[in-house]
Design an enzyme around this catalytic site. Structure first.
Site, PDB file in Angstrom:
ATOM      1  N   PHE A 177      43.750  34.786  37.408  1.00  0.00           N
ATOM      2  CA  PHE A 177      42.668  35.752  37.584  1.00  0.00           C
ATOM      3  C   PHE A 177      42.328  35.877  39.060  1.00  0.00           C
ATOM      4  O   PHE A 177      42.672  35.017  39.883  1.00  0.00           O
ATOM      5  CB  PHE A 177      41.427  35.331  36.784  1.00  0.00           C
ATOM      6  N   CYS A 178      41.648  36.969  39.392  1.00  0.00           N
ATOM      7  CA  CYS A 178      41.182  37.223  40.761  1.00  0.00           C
ATOM      8  C   CYS A 178      39.964  38.131  40.667  1.00  0.00           C
ATOM      9  O   CYS A 178      39.475  38.416  39.572  1.00  0.00           O
ATOM     10  CB  CYS A 178      42.289  37.842  41.609  1.00  0.00           C
ATOM     11  N   THR A 179      39.473  38.614  41.784  1.00  0.00           N
ATOM     12  CA  THR A 179      38.219  39.365  41.793  1.00  0.00           C
ATOM     13  C   THR A 179      38.294  40.650  40.976  1.00  0.00           C
ATOM     14  O   THR A 179      37.484  40.886  40.093  1.00  0.00           O
ATOM     15  CB  THR A 179      37.807  39.701  43.237  1.00  0.00           C
ATOM     16  N   CYS A 184      46.090  38.947  41.073  1.00  0.00           N
ATOM     17  CA  CYS A 184      46.766  38.255  39.976  1.00  0.00           C
ATOM     18  C   CYS A 184      47.852  39.132  39.365  1.00  0.00           C
ATOM     19  O   CYS A 184      48.834  38.614  38.813  1.00  0.00           O
ATOM     20  CB  CYS A 184      45.781  37.771  38.925  1.00  0.00           C
ATOM     21  N   ILE A 206      37.718  39.363  37.538  1.00  0.00           N
ATOM     22  CA  ILE A 206      36.429  38.730  37.261  1.00  0.00           C
ATOM     23  C   ILE A 206      35.328  39.773  37.088  1.00  0.00           C
ATOM     24  O   ILE A 206      34.474  39.659  36.206  1.00  0.00           O
ATOM     25  CB  ILE A 206      36.051  37.770  38.407  1.00  0.00           C
TER      26      ILE A 206
END
Length: 313
Positions: A177-179, A184, A206
């Site tokens: 996952f990433c912002t 990702c 996220i």
């Protein structure tokens, strides 16, 4: 009552062979709609975060979606009371998110997208290796329960970290996952190219998870770092209480700002004893420019944080 500023994070991996020629019309579309912020375009796609009025954001999205290649561009929104950007830019890049590994192309190979409502079940599986693909200063203020922190300072370090710590023959299921979803997505393409079989990533990142998953069901812990002058957002996507040290980029809490080592724009408890003299001088000079611009009621220089300003007042 003033309308809130709409902050839109958007990206799409799509082949844009004419990306160089797109720069000027895209910049004009942003200006015509009163949009602030920066968009990156490359042959592999488009990425960025922008802000403006409701009508302005809708106008920019309509302009983008008029191009059939971007009709389904990924787009997430949050809101704030003050403009988080001060400039309008379109930059040409080799990559819209820099991994630095030739041949990695999410347009050709990508992992399995996982919707926010299905994410909790996936990461609760004990066989799943959960990796946070963001940088150390982002992870320090919030992440998912049980996530591995690669402690990278740049996304370019991610491939070396994976090679040093994980084996495709041993780690069968990987979730990342990433912002906002873009890092990702590219990381999943890289890991598939390295031989990992089952690679999953959080669709929309996220921010989409925080938007769609009720807080009482959430596996997210802390705030989420964002790349604008809000610095962080809470689970309800409201602006957090962090500022950012512009010398070392680390988010600084209310407690950090009470430290004797915190000097707005110049140093914080995380870096006060680590800064080179050159970096310190540069930070001091930048802060002087910011104060001068404030005194003259001029546009804020790069590095200005409106929350930092109000806390100094």
């Amino acid at each position: 009552m003033a309308q809130p500023i709409v902050v839109a994070a958007l990206y799409k991996f799509v082949t844009l062979e004419d990306y160089v020629n797109l720069r000027e019309p895209l910049l004009q579309a942003m200006l015509d709609n009163g949009i602030k912020g920066t968009l990156l375009i490359a042959e592999e796609g488009i990425n960025g975060t922008v802000s403006g009025s409701r009508e302005g954001i809708d106008g920019l999205l309509a302009w983008l979606k008029n191009d059939p290649r971007m009709v389904d561009i990924d787009h997430k929104e949050s809101y704030c009371d003050e403009q988080p950007f001060y400039r309008t830019k379109v930059k040409l890049k080799k990559e819209i998110v820099t991994l630095g590994v030739p041949g990695v192309d999410p347009n050709k190979k990508v992992g399995t997208y996982v919707e926010p409502q299905d994410w909790n079940a996936l990461i609760s599986d004990p066989e799943v290796l959960l990796i946070d693909t963001r940088n150390d200063y982002e992870v320090s203020i919030g992440t998912f329960e049980g996530a591995i922190d690669p402690k990278t300072t740049s996304f370019r370090e991610f491939p070396d970290y994976i090679k040093a710590h994980f084996d495709p023959s041993k780690h069968k299921k990987v979730a990342m996952f990433c912002t906002g979803g873009i890092r990702c997505e590219k990381a999943s393409s890289y890991m598939l190219s390295e031989g990992f079989d089952e690679v999953f990533h959080l669709k929309g990142g996220i921010l989409k998870y925080l938007e769609e998953v009720p807080q009482q069901e959430s596996k997210w812990q802390g705030d989420c770092f964002v790349f604008d002058n809000r610095v962080t957002v809470r689970h309800d996507l409201s602006e957090g209480d962090y500022d950012q040290c512009h010398a070392c980029r680390t988010p600084v809490s209310v407690e950090d700002r009470a430290s004797e080592h915190y000097v707005p724009g110049i140093s914080c408890p995380h870096c006060w004893d680590k800064l080179s003299e050159k970096t310190r001088r540069s930070a001091i000079d930048r802060q002087k420019q910011i104060e001068l611009a404030k005194a003259r009621n001029m546009p804020h220089p790069i590095g200005y944080n409106y929350k930092q300003s109000s806390s100094e007042a």
